[in-house]
Design an enzyme around this catalytic site. Structure first.
Site, PDB file in Angstrom:
ATOM      1  N   ASN A   1       0.855  -1.242   0.333  1.00 22.07           N
ATOM      2  CA  ASN A   1       0.111   0.203  -0.126  1.00 22.07           C
ATOM      3  C   ASN A   1       0.600   1.330   0.271  1.00 22.07           C
ATOM      4  OD1 ASN A   1       1.150  -0.676   2.646  1.00 22.07           O
ATOM      5  ND2 ASN A   1      -1.004   0.597   3.218  1.00 22.07           N
TER       6      ASN A   1
ATOM      7  N   ASN B   1      -1.241   9.221   1.196  1.00 24.67           N
ATOM      8  CA  ASN B   1      -0.430  10.531   0.068  1.00 24.67           C
ATOM      9  C   ASN B   1      -1.069  11.174   1.155  1.00 24.67           C
ATOM     10  OD1 ASN B   1      -0.966  12.506  -1.827  1.00 24.67           O
ATOM     11  ND2 ASN B   1       0.651  11.094  -2.952  1.00 24.67           N
TER      12      ASN B   1
ATOM     13  N   GLU C   1      -3.112  -4.768  -3.011  1.00 27.33           N
ATOM     14  CA  GLU C   1      -3.247  -5.832  -4.035  1.00 27.33           C
ATOM     15  C   GLU C   1      -3.152  -4.721  -5.699  1.00 27.33           C
ATOM     16  OE1 GLU C   1      -4.948  -4.700  -1.217  1.00 27.33           O
ATOM     17  OE2 GLU C   1      -6.355  -6.226  -0.540  1.00 27.33           O
TER      18      GLU C   1
ATOM     19  N   CYS D   1     -10.682  -3.292  -4.208  1.00 26.44           N
ATOM     20  CA  CYS D   1      -9.330  -3.912  -4.657  1.00 26.44           C
ATOM     21  C   CYS D   1     -10.005  -5.457  -5.318  1.00 26.44           C
ATOM     22  CB  CYS D   1      -8.351  -4.728  -3.822  1.00 26.44           C
ATOM     23  SG  CYS D   1      -7.101  -2.950  -3.842  1.00 26.44           S
TER      24      CYS D   1
END
Length: 161
Positions: free
Chosen positions: A63, A66, A76, A116
């Site tokens: 992962n 931000n 994923e 995902c």
């Protein structure tokens, strides 16, 4: 008159790592290593994913957060998009996902989010072959899904457009 649609999903619950195949163990180990490399300064929740490809190679992702939410990306999708950009025609034979908190060494249950699951289903549909999924479960257990469709049974695909 309404009718019913019955969906039967079987997910294997493995009680220990010893029940995993050698390839599943390797994929989980790579996913754990990827989690350790996650960029998660805001959530401190480290997620790793790995993709075992048809040639035996393993592609990984973690992962990436931000400060400008929601500009980050889950492990994923990082793995799937990166793999597809570099190896667009290789088939995925297995996907593994694991997670842990930055402050802890033990790995936690890791369930893919809805976005995902949708992306995973797209790649399964693209390759026209099931992608088994191994997920870290609670208390040292693991979940083995035989297909992404076990995680997202009513899939939205290009056929619906």
């Amino acid at each position: 008159m309404a009718s019913e649609l019955n969906i039967n999903i079987t997910i294997d619950v493995l009680e220990s790592e010893e029940e995993l195949t050698a390839q599943e163990k390797e994929a989980l180990q790579v996913a754990q290593e990827a989690a350790n490399d996650a960029y998660a300064p805001y959530s401190n929740f480290l997620v790793g994913a790995s993709l075992l490809l048809e040639d035996g190679s393993i592609f990984r992702g973690s992962n990436q957060e931000n400060a400008a939410y929601p500009s980050g990306l889950c492990a994923e999708r990082t793995a799937l998009f990166g793999m597809s950009a570099q190896y667009p025609n290789k088939k995925i034979k297995l996907l593994a996902v694991t997670a842990r908190r930055l402050s802890e060494e033990k790995f936690l249950p890791a369930m893919p989010c809805g976005a995902c699951r949708q992306v995973m289903s797209e790649y399964e549909h693209k390759q026209q072959e099931a992608i088994p999924v191994i997920l870290q479960g609670p208390e040292g257990t693991f979940y083995r899904c035989h297909s992404v469709s076990d995680l997202l049974p009513l899939q939205f695909t290009k056929d619906h457009l």
